[in-house]
Design an enzyme around this catalytic site. Sequence first.
Site, short mmCIF file in Angstrom:
data_model
loop_
_atom_site.label_atom_id
_atom_site.label_comp_id
_atom_site.label_asym_id
_atom_site.label_seq_id
_atom_site.Cartn_x
_atom_site.Cartn_y
_atom_site.Cartn_z
N LYS A 49 4.54 4.42 -2.60
CA LYS A 49 4.56 3.34 -3.59
C LYS A 49 3.52 2.27 -3.23
O LYS A 49 3.01 2.26 -2.11
CB LYS A 49 5.96 2.72 -3.65
N ARG A 150 21.18 -4.21 -3.58
CA ARG A 150 20.03 -4.11 -4.47
C ARG A 150 20.42 -3.08 -5.52
O ARG A 150 21.47 -3.22 -6.14
CB ARG A 150 18.77 -3.76 -3.66
N TYR A 279 -14.32 -25.42 3.75
CA TYR A 279 -13.60 -26.42 2.95
C TYR A 279 -12.69 -27.26 3.83
O TYR A 279 -11.97 -26.74 4.68
CB TYR A 279 -12.74 -25.72 1.90
N MET A 327 -12.45 -17.90 -0.67
CA MET A 327 -12.07 -16.81 -1.57
C MET A 327 -12.79 -15.50 -1.24
O MET A 327 -12.19 -14.43 -1.22
CB MET A 327 -12.33 -17.22 -3.02
C1 LIG Z 1 10.14 1.48 0.24
C2 LIG Z 1 11.32 2.34 0.40
C3 LIG Z 1 11.42 3.23 1.48
C4 LIG Z 1 10.41 3.26 2.62
O1 LIG Z 1 10.64 2.16 3.48
P1 LIG Z 1 9.88 2.01 4.89
O2 LIG Z 1 10.64 0.96 5.59
O3 LIG Z 1 8.49 1.57 4.57
O4 LIG Z 1 9.93 3.33 5.55
C5 LIG Z 1 12.50 4.09 1.50
N1 LIG Z 1 13.44 4.06 0.53
C6 LIG Z 1 13.39 3.20 -0.51
C7 LIG Z 1 14.47 3.22 -1.53
C8 LIG Z 1 12.35 2.31 -0.61
O5 LIG Z 1 12.30 1.45 -1.62
#
Ligand SMILES: *Cc1c(COP(=O)(O)O)cnc(C)c1O
Length: 399
Positions: A49, A150, A279, A327
């Site tokens: 992701k 969550r 700056y 920047m």
């Molecule tokens: C992002 C995520 C992971 C991976 O987490 P890491 O700590 O980076 O290994 C695993 N499961 C879910 C549901 C996630 O959102």
Amino acid sequence: MLSWEQSPSIALMQRERAWVEVDVSAIAHNVRQIRSLLSEKTALMAVVKADAYGHGATTVAQAALQAGATWLGVATIPEGIELREAGIDAPVLVLGANHTPEQIRAIAHWHLQPTLCTPRQALIFAEVLADLPQPCSLAVHLKLDTGMSRLGTAWQEAAAFVQLVQRLPHLTLASVYSHLATAEDPDQTIAKQQQQQFEAAIAQINACGIKPPCLHLANSGGTLSDTAVHYNMVRVGLALYGLYPADHLRTVLDLKPALQVRARVTQVKTIPPGTGISYGHRFVADRELKIAVVAIGYADGVPRNLSNKMEAIVRGQRVPQVGAVTMDQLMLNVSAVSNLREGEVVTLLGQDGNEAIAADDWATTLGTISWEILCGFKHRLPRIAIDQAPPNFRSKKSW
Ligand SMILES: *Cc1c(COP(=O)(O)O)cnc(C)c1O
């Protein structure tokens, strides 16, 4: 005269200014290291992701699959589509929650596998799938909340949720999973409690005569901390990129950071004592200094809060950054480096010679976590895949 074809293009500009190097051999190494912790029956999902935590999703996914991962995890549907458009046909789990008919149709069309978090969501999926011109059966993954608060249905209500999904047409139960809140904590009390609640939920599901084909709970922290939470699959992000979820887990595996951030020196100058830099003149030279201007800034993902608090590596030597990060540029005190030339390469994160600066170093200075540092590099930085130890960047570039 240059013809149009020979004229400078974005593709040719990749190493002109600043860039992210992704060492695919390090990704493969990390996959093999992680696999060495897993039993035969445990699959490895590479979590790619957020553009593979800033490393480039397609590059990382291909390297991870080649090295022994069999699943991919993404947060969003567009992230999954990107993998499919690159020709990747491994199973892809979408970890986020999706509800709209457009989202559901896209999931089905691209052969992605959704996470279902509530009974209501399951009903919506079944309804939308039934309305497709050619209704198909979709593999779905049910998310339980065992203590992260969550996504997911409360673990106590798991059996009714799973039974509903079993009854609904067009849905095939592919897995039941949950997520750990404190897996990397040396104190495993809460993680153990989550594990017990996950297992209690699975026992309730089994008592209804349903045996989910796959169970998974562990992120990187869980995977490195405790084989008891590996089940049928682990979902690994951070460790895949060569970083440790916590210091006490460094002894478990030998991981290699895959990401390096480099940029070029664009000007070198000498300033007299008393001269302010950048700056706000937040740094004033107390003596004559040699300053290098480097072509990377906060718009590329170097946090401005690191101003005057970070270092870079020039020709294998650590040098301090001075003045506010701007920047597009930042300044280094290179008084200790002789004959530094414009066009030379500076390492902001990663290794050069015997020196290395880790995402963890930045995270510690900033009071955040390495996950956030990796995700912070912007798309203005080209991602360049390399397949071995980085080439020698001390060689000069003719400008
Ligand atoms: C992002 C995520 C992971 C991976 O987490 P890491 O700590 O980076 O290994 C695993 N499961 C879910 C549901 C996630 O959102």
